[in-house]
Design a protein around this motif. Structure first.
Motif, PDB file in Angstrom:
ATOM      1  N   PRO A  11       0.820  -1.210   0.000  1.00  0.00           N
ATOM      2  CA  PRO A  11       0.000   0.000   0.000  1.00  0.00           C
ATOM      3  C   PRO A  11       0.850   1.254   0.000  1.00  0.00           C
ATOM      4  N   ALA A  12       0.425   2.253  -0.769  1.00  0.00           N
ATOM      5  CA  ALA A  12       1.164   3.514  -0.841  1.00  0.00           C
ATOM      6  C   ALA A  12       1.224   4.166   0.529  1.00  0.00           C
ATOM      7  N   GLY A  13       2.414   4.672   0.864  1.00  0.00           N
ATOM      8  CA  GLY A  13       2.585   5.394   2.118  1.00  0.00           C
ATOM      9  C   GLY A  13       2.491   4.541   3.360  1.00  0.00           C
ATOM     10  N   SER A  14       2.735   3.225   3.234  1.00  0.00           N
ATOM     11  CA  SER A  14       2.608   2.349   4.402  1.00  0.00           C
ATOM     12  C   SER A  14       3.842   1.472   4.537  1.00  0.00           C
ATOM     13  N   ALA A  15       4.995   2.102   4.702  1.00  0.00           N
ATOM     14  CA  ALA A  15       6.251   1.358   4.778  1.00  0.00           C
ATOM     15  C   ALA A  15       6.299   0.434   5.984  1.00  0.00           C
ATOM     16  N   ALA A  16       5.442   0.684   6.991  1.00  0.00           N
ATOM     17  CA  ALA A  16       5.470  -0.144   8.194  1.00  0.00           C
ATOM     18  C   ALA A  16       4.826  -1.503   7.987  1.00  0.00           C
ATOM     19  N   HIS A  17       4.094  -1.677   6.906  1.00  0.00           N
ATOM     20  CA  HIS A  17       3.444  -2.954   6.652  1.00  0.00           C
ATOM     21  C   HIS A  17       4.469  -4.049   6.410  1.00  0.00           C
ATOM     22  N   LYS A  18       4.265  -5.166   7.057  1.00  0.00           N
ATOM     23  CA  LYS A  18       5.079  -6.346   6.757  1.00  0.00           C
ATOM     24  C   LYS A  18       4.573  -6.923   5.436  1.00  0.00           C
ATOM     25  N   PRO A  19       5.485  -7.325   4.520  1.00  0.00           N
ATOM     26  CA  PRO A  19       5.030  -7.874   3.245  1.00  0.00           C
ATOM     27  C   PRO A  19       4.122  -9.083   3.455  1.00  0.00           C
ATOM     28  N   PRO A  20       3.096  -9.251   2.612  1.00  0.00           N
ATOM     29  CA  PRO A  20       2.209 -10.401   2.746  1.00  0.00           C
ATOM     30  C   PRO A  20       2.945 -11.696   2.404  1.00  0.00           C
ATOM     31  N   PRO A  21       2.439 -12.843   2.857  1.00  0.00           N
ATOM     32  CA  PRO A  21       3.061 -14.127   2.507  1.00  0.00           C
ATOM     33  C   PRO A  21       3.081 -14.331   0.994  1.00  0.00           C
ATOM     34  N   ARG A  22       4.062 -15.088   0.525  1.00  0.00           N
ATOM     35  CA  ARG A  22       4.205 -15.292  -0.923  1.00  0.00           C
ATOM     36  C   ARG A  22       2.974 -15.937  -1.543  1.00  0.00           C
ATOM     37  N   TRP A  23       2.316 -16.859  -0.819  1.00  0.00           N
ATOM     38  CA  TRP A  23       1.171 -17.541  -1.412  1.00  0.00           C
ATOM     39  C   TRP A  23       0.025 -16.551  -1.636  1.00  0.00           C
ATOM     40  N   LYS A  24      -0.097 -15.560  -0.733  1.00  0.00           N
ATOM     41  CA  LYS A  24      -1.133 -14.547  -0.934  1.00  0.00           C
ATOM     42  C   LYS A  24      -0.793 -13.642  -2.116  1.00  0.00           C
ATOM     43  N   VAL A  25       0.487 -13.289  -2.229  1.00  0.00           N
ATOM     44  CA  VAL A  25       0.920 -12.492  -3.381  1.00  0.00           C
ATOM     45  C   VAL A  25       0.635 -13.252  -4.673  1.00  0.00           C
ATOM     46  N   ALA A  26       0.897 -14.581  -4.655  1.00  0.00           N
ATOM     47  CA  ALA A  26       0.651 -15.395  -5.847  1.00  0.00           C
ATOM     48  C   ALA A  26      -0.834 -15.403  -6.214  1.00  0.00           C
ATOM     49  N   VAL A  27      -1.699 -15.569  -5.222  1.00  0.00           N
ATOM     50  CA  VAL A  27      -3.145 -15.594  -5.474  1.00  0.00           C
ATOM     51  C   VAL A  27      -3.622 -14.266  -6.048  1.00  0.00           C
ATOM     52  N   VAL A  28      -3.234 -13.161  -5.407  1.00  0.00           N
ATOM     53  CA  VAL A  28      -3.701 -11.851  -5.847  1.00  0.00           C
ATOM     54  C   VAL A  28      -3.057 -11.468  -7.185  1.00  0.00           C
ATOM     55  N   THR A  29      -1.809 -11.882  -7.400  1.00  0.00           N
ATOM     56  CA  THR A  29      -1.167 -11.645  -8.694  1.00  0.00           C
ATOM     57  C   THR A  29      -1.956 -12.327  -9.805  1.00  0.00           C
ATOM     58  N   TRP A  30      -2.354 -13.584  -9.576  1.00  0.00           N
ATOM     59  CA  TRP A  30      -3.152 -14.292 -10.583  1.00  0.00           C
ATOM     60  C   TRP A  30      -4.487 -13.598 -10.813  1.00  0.00           C
ATOM     61  N   LEU A  31      -5.121 -13.136  -9.719  1.00  0.00           N
ATOM     62  CA  LEU A  31      -6.393 -12.433  -9.854  1.00  0.00           C
ATOM     63  C   LEU A  31      -6.252 -11.151 -10.677  1.00  0.00           C
ATOM     64  N   GLY A  32      -5.056 -10.559 -10.667  1.00  0.00           N
ATOM     65  CA  GLY A  32      -4.825  -9.373 -11.481  1.00  0.00           C
ATOM     66  C   GLY A  32      -4.395  -9.701 -12.894  1.00  0.00           C
ATOM     67  N   ILE A  33      -3.491 -10.677 -13.034  1.00  0.00           N
ATOM     68  CA  ILE A  33      -2.940 -10.987 -14.350  1.00  0.00           C
ATOM     69  C   ILE A  33      -3.967 -11.657 -15.257  1.00  0.00           C
ATOM     70  N   PHE A  34      -4.781 -12.550 -14.709  1.00  0.00           N
ATOM     71  CA  PHE A  34      -5.737 -13.278 -15.551  1.00  0.00           C
ATOM     72  C   PHE A  34      -6.663 -12.334 -16.325  1.00  0.00           C
ATOM     73  N   PRO A  35      -7.404 -11.424 -15.656  1.00  0.00           N
ATOM     74  CA  PRO A  35      -8.277 -10.540 -16.436  1.00  0.00           C
ATOM     75  C   PRO A  35      -7.499  -9.548 -17.299  1.00  0.00           C
ATOM     76  N   THR A  36      -6.300  -9.159 -16.853  1.00  0.00           N
ATOM     77  CA  THR A  36      -5.494  -8.220 -17.644  1.00  0.00           C
ATOM     78  C   THR A  36      -5.068  -8.863 -18.955  1.00  0.00           C
ATOM     79  N   VAL A  37      -4.550 -10.087 -18.881  1.00  0.00           N
ATOM     80  CA  VAL A  37      -4.126 -10.796 -20.093  1.00  0.00           C
ATOM     81  C   VAL A  37      -5.334 -11.077 -20.986  1.00  0.00           C
ATOM     82  N   TYR A  38      -6.445 -11.483 -20.385  1.00  0.00           N
ATOM     83  CA  TYR A  38      -7.662 -11.762 -21.161  1.00  0.00           C
ATOM     84  C   TYR A  38      -8.111 -10.500 -21.916  1.00  0.00           C
ATOM     85  N   PHE A  39      -8.098  -9.363 -21.220  1.00  0.00           N
ATOM     86  CA  PHE A  39      -8.480  -8.089 -21.836  1.00  0.00           C
ATOM     87  C   PHE A  39      -7.552  -7.752 -23.005  1.00  0.00           C
TER      88      PHE A  39
END
Length: 196
Positions: A115-143
């Motif tokens: 999140p912008a302006g939130s350097a204190a956030h601990k990075p999310p687990p890799r599996w969550k990044v993978a899930v959300v990355t797929w949720l973003g890439i799938f419709p983007t590539v389809y479009f």
């Protein structure tokens, strides 16, 4: 410039924006090609791509060039950035540009979901990044396959893949991922949602 290899998991991607003097476009592109040739032998260089201005864009964007390139580790990127080879070619490139270079480093996919302006956030687990990355890439590539790919149908495979993947990275970085970060913040940062 052309992509030389698929980025590694810890790769550092750099986006460089330069405003070119009118009439210097050809010389600027030659200088950038020389920069790429100098970077290619360096350890960890993964490749890059130049994005030329839209010829039908407005005056403000008419001479703005973007270059995206990647190294496999921050250390290899640093070695290139501190090299005399790069310094020499930057001097040549500087004679063709109007303003100071804008450089932005993006290290790994996790950056997409910080999140912008939130350097204190601990990075999310890799599996969550993978899930959300797929949720973003799938419709983007389809479009992009529905809208852009038909115009590239007669191109050879490699340039088609380069254009589509470059558009995916740009859209994910500046359009899709920031919105997903906001919408899915409770999923990415469940223990921190009450603190922000």
């Amino acid at each position: 410039m052309s992509t030389a290899a698929a980025p590694a998991a810890g790769a550092v991607t750099v986006l460089v924006s330069r405003r070119v003097k009118p009439g210097h476009e050809a010389a600027f592109e030659q200088a950038c090609a020389a920069m790429t040739a100098a970077a290619r032998p360096f350890p960890g260089y993964l490749g890059g791509q130049m994005v030329r201005p839209d010829p039908e864009g407005d005056d403000e964007e008419s001479n703005l060039y973007h270059t995206v390139f990647a190294f496999d580790t921050p250390e290899h990127l640093q070695a290139w950035q501190n090299s005399p080879e790069r310094a020499e070619r930057l001097q040549v490139i500087g004679t063709h540009t109007l303003s100071s270079t804008q450089l932005r480093e993006v290290s790994g996919l996790g950056h997409w979901f910080t999140p912008a302006g939130s350097a204190a956030h601990k990075p999310p687990p890799r599996w969550k990044v993978a899930v959300v990355t797929w949720l973003g890439i799938f419709p983007t590539v389809y479009f992009l396959f529905l809208t852009v790919a038909p115009f590239l149908a007669d191109w050879p495979l490699l340039p088609r893949v380069m254009v589509i993947t470059l558009l995916v990275v740009l859209l994910m970085t500046w359009v899709v991922a920031p919105r997903l970060t906001t919408w899915l913040k409770p999923f990415l940062y469940p223990l921190q949602r009450d603190k922000t």
